[in-house]
Design an enzyme around this catalytic site. Structure first.
Site, mmCIF file in Angstrom:
data_model
loop_
_atom_site.group_PDB
_atom_site.id
_atom_site.type_symbol
_atom_site.label_atom_id
_atom_site.label_comp_id
_atom_site.label_asym_id
_atom_site.label_seq_id
_atom_site.Cartn_x
_atom_site.Cartn_y
_atom_site.Cartn_z
ATOM 1 N N GLU A 1 16.017 -46.337 26.411
ATOM 2 C CA GLU A 1 15.782 -44.886 26.276
ATOM 3 C C GLU A 1 14.895 -44.494 25.112
ATOM 4 O OE1 GLU A 1 19.537 -42.869 26.490
ATOM 5 O OE2 GLU A 1 19.808 -43.408 28.591
ATOM 6 N N GLU B 1 20.805 -47.086 34.517
ATOM 7 C CA GLU B 1 22.021 -46.650 33.823
ATOM 8 C C GLU B 1 22.424 -45.314 34.425
ATOM 9 O OE1 GLU B 1 22.279 -46.696 29.377
ATOM 10 O OE2 GLU B 1 23.515 -44.908 29.693
HETATM 11 C C1 147 Z 1 22.981 -43.231 27.167
HETATM 12 C C2 147 Z 1 22.895 -44.578 26.443
HETATM 13 O O1 147 Z 1 21.876 -45.367 26.977
HETATM 14 C C3 147 Z 1 24.186 -45.354 26.459
HETATM 15 O O2 147 Z 1 24.102 -46.402 25.516
HETATM 16 C C4 147 Z 1 25.342 -44.448 26.173
HETATM 17 O O3 147 Z 1 25.189 -43.909 24.882
HETATM 18 C C5 147 Z 1 25.364 -43.338 27.185
HETATM 19 C C6 147 Z 1 26.536 -42.398 27.003
HETATM 20 O O4 147 Z 1 26.546 -41.396 27.972
HETATM 21 O O5 147 Z 1 24.192 -42.564 27.077
HETATM 22 O O6 147 Z 1 22.066 -42.392 26.549
HETATM 23 C C7 147 Z 1 21.896 -41.103 26.942
HETATM 24 C C8 147 Z 1 22.254 -40.099 26.075
HETATM 25 C C9 147 Z 1 21.981 -38.779 26.392
HETATM 26 C C10 147 Z 1 21.379 -38.482 27.596
HETATM 27 C C11 147 Z 1 21.026 -39.488 28.471
HETATM 28 C C12 147 Z 1 21.298 -40.808 28.146
HETATM 29 N N1 147 Z 1 21.119 -37.153 27.924
HETATM 30 O O7 147 Z 1 21.547 -36.249 27.168
HETATM 31 O O8 147 Z 1 20.492 -36.887 28.954
#
Ligand code: 147
Length: 622
Positions: free
Chosen positions: A168, A243
């Site tokens: 990300e 994911e």
């Molecule tokens: C994802 C991460 O890749 C994971 O490691 C874990 O933290 C997960 C928890 O929900 O979230 O990261 C994101 C965090 C925020 C968003 C999307 C993915 N978002 O707000 O859209």
């Protein structure tokens, strides 16, 4: 006794392959890490540890996952803790750290054809050349990952199938090309590069740039809300939700999972969906507590919970394999007229075929993200009409789940009476919040394990002298939030093995890490490569990315100790008072805020550098 009156509804769905197939199915997976999400699983006692692993990986038993994605530890905070790197420094290399190796081995033991996928969140400082950009020197970073792949093979005989870029965060075209090259040059042509574990935006670069396109095998986006972009589809690359989920694993979480497993393909031509996370094996008060396919967060009791997502996964994984093909939209794939969806997958070699139907209602299938626009689902009758060669299907086995939100027990993954295909068609009465599999594959109802032990609180007193662990492993139950903690052997009299913070330098971050108890611990700061001081904490309420600011705010014993001497220090917290102890003598007492009253205990170092910890004791305040 099938009546034909359902035809009057016009709710007919053709199932046909005469016009060819849709996209190739790439499997359903779970993600361990990003970060430290499997931390508490390793110290479960048998037989519970085996049982949990069976629910995840054993074929035709529980979730029977087809892909295991793991974090490639990078020594930094990656959501629920830090995961250790195989190379903390350029001169350091070890493959017995953490728990992802162990997990991959256990998954492969159960299912040799499970696919393995590695992705970094953070990088040791040296990999990023001391910057916050891991692509500063593409060759260095690619070789760092090559080491991880070679280590997997050399020490565990694990073949890595997929490799990601940087979770990300931004990607770098040059780096991805260099990575592809380094893999090819070193005999890993079969490893597929997934890029870039973020959004579909990378598709534009893939479509425009032929050289770059060759380096990208799979486009992986996160939380796509069951959609993909037109541009992503035009690349013709496999599109993955690499994911997804991250939803509290109650029955609404189950509904979310069942809906996206089907609709990621129906709406987005997405051929693989991977759950963050695989298993909720971290303290529930850490960020995103219980956002896993099942829960095993009590190694001290052996208690675990097989939540509905496990059984809802089975509806697809028990009756498909990677390499099967989806049928075309309108010919076995689509939305149901009164809400819900269906997908048909077929094995082009054996001719086996499975239809998965879900009728999850809006409020019972909301995921954490993105926003789910309103829609309606009503009870309905659906007739699947087999066309052309598929008219040879004469009987289908039926599996059914129903999530009930009225307090009565769910029905999960139950084998029903099989149905005859009469005049090439099958009619199903579908209620709301159900999942069905209609399949030509005959399997027995799997027999689940007996109930695990009941839930127990984490009991005090708790002690750990760290003597019982192998060198390089992590101490059980402590979840590192900043820095890397490994068991090391010392020659110190009466200390032997210690829990050591071993990071010497700041890393390349993924995020900027910033009860009444008596916690005591022995500490030792060496004269070389030392940390600048140590701290103890209590009532720490957050972990994850907010950990450091919270610990510092909650008050810390900031002491700069003499080098090369073991100290025994303590923090005593009761009501609104905290007292500090030094070699068993109270040295100070401070007033602390009355709230929060509960939280984690913590011990740590004030800066990157070495510090040894031993003989931890956590007691209830008398
Ligand atoms: C994802 C991460 O890749 C994971 O490691 C874990 O933290 C997960 C928890 O929900 O979230 O990261 C994101 C965090 C925020 C968003 C999307 C993915 N978002 O707000 O859209």
């Amino acid at each position: 006794g099938y009546k034909c009156n359902v035809f009057a509804d016009g709710l007919l769905y053709n199932v046909d392959i005469s016009e060819g197939f849709g996209r190739r199915f790439d499997g359903i997976g779970g993600l361990s890490g990003g970060g430290a999400t499997s931390k508490l699983l390793l110290n479960y006692a048998e037989p519970y540890k085996t049982q949990v692993l069976d629910y995840l990986f054993k074929p035709n038993f529980g979730a029977s996952l087809q892909i295991l994605k793991v974090e490639i530890g990078g020594d930094g905070q990656s959501t629920d803790g830090t995961e250790s790197s195989h190379m903390h420094e350029p001169w350091d290399e070890a493959y017995n750290r953490g728990y992802e190796w162990w997990l991959m081995v256990e998954a492969k033991k159960r299912n040799p054809s499970i696919k393995l996928y590695g992705l970094p969140w953070t990088f040791p400082g040296w990999v990023a050349m001391g910057t916050q950009n891991p692509f500063t020197n593409a060759t260095v970073t690619a070789h760092y990952l090559l080491k991880w792949i070679q280590g997997a093979k050399k020490y565990y005989n694990l073949d890595i199938d997929f490799l990601g870029i940087w979770n990300e965060r931004h990607y770098d075209k040059h780096y991805i090309e260099v990575l592809r090259d380094v893999l090819d040059q070193n005999g890993f042509q079969q490893i597929q590069v997934v890029a870039a574990d973020n959004s579909w935006f990378i598709s534009g670069d893939v479509l425009k740039d032929q050289t770059f396109s060759k380096a990208v095998n799979v486009i992986g986006a996160h939380y796509p809300g069951t959609k993909s972009s037109k541009v992503a589809q035009l690349t013709k690359k496999p599109l993955w939700s690499s994911e997804d989920y991250s939803t509290f694993n109650d029955d609404v979480g189950g509904g979310c999972w069942a809906r996206i497993l089907n609709q990621n393909y129906v709406n987005g031509y997405i051929t693989s969906t991977i759950s963050w996370n695989l298993i909720a094996s971290y303290y529930q008060d850490l960020p995103y507590g219980r956002d896993g396919l099942m829960t095993a967060q009590e190694p001290w009791s052996g208690h675990y919970v097989v939540e509905s997502p496990i059984f809802l996964t089975a509806h697809t994984t028990h009756f498909t394999d990677i390499g099967w093909f989806y049928l075309k939209h309108g010919a076995g794939v689509g939305h149901l007229d009164r809400g819900g969806s269906y997908v048909t997958l077929a094995d082009r070699h054996s001719g086996h075929l499975s239809i998965i139907i879900e009728t999850m209602s809006h409020n019972h299938s909301v995921c954490i993200r993105p926003l789910l626009p309103p829609y309606e689902v009503k009870p309905q009758t659906a007739t699947f009409v087999f066309q052309s060669i598929l008219t040879n299907v004469t009987q289908l086995y039926v599996w059914r789940s129903k999530l009930r939100f009225d307090g009565s027990p769910n029905e999960l993954f139950i084998k029903e009476r099989s149905v005859k295909v009469v005049h090439g068609s099958v009619t199903m009465k579908l209620d709301v919040d159900e999942v069905y599999t209609l399949t030509t594959i005959d399997r027995e109802q799997p027999k689940m394990y007996p109930k695990p032990p009941v839930s127990q609180p984490f009991n005090l007193p708790y002690t750990d002298d760290f003597e019982g662990y192998p060198v390089n492993s992590e101490a059980f139950n402590f979840v590192p939030q900043v820095g890397v903690w490994e068991i090391r052997q010392t020659g110190a009299k009466g200390h032997g093995k210690v829990n050591r913070q071993i990071m010497l330098h700041e890393g390349c971050y993924w995020c900027n890490a910033g009860s009444d108890v008596f916690i005591m611990i022995d500490v030792y700061i060496p004269s070389v490569n030392a940390t600048s001081g140590i701290f103890l904490g209590a009532r720490v309420t957050t972990g994850g990315c907010d950990y450091f600011s919270n610990v510092t705010a909650s008050g810390r014993l900031k002491v700069t100790l003499k080098h090369n001497i073991w100290y025994s220090i303590g923090l005593y917290v009761k009501d609104d008072k905290a007292s500090w102890y030094f070699d068993d003598e109270k040295v100070s007492e401070v007033k602390i805020p009355p709230k929060p009253r509960h939280g984690f205990v913590a011990y740590g170092a004030l800066s990157y550098g070495l510090a040894d910890y031993d003989n931890l004791r956590v007691l209830e305040s008398p």
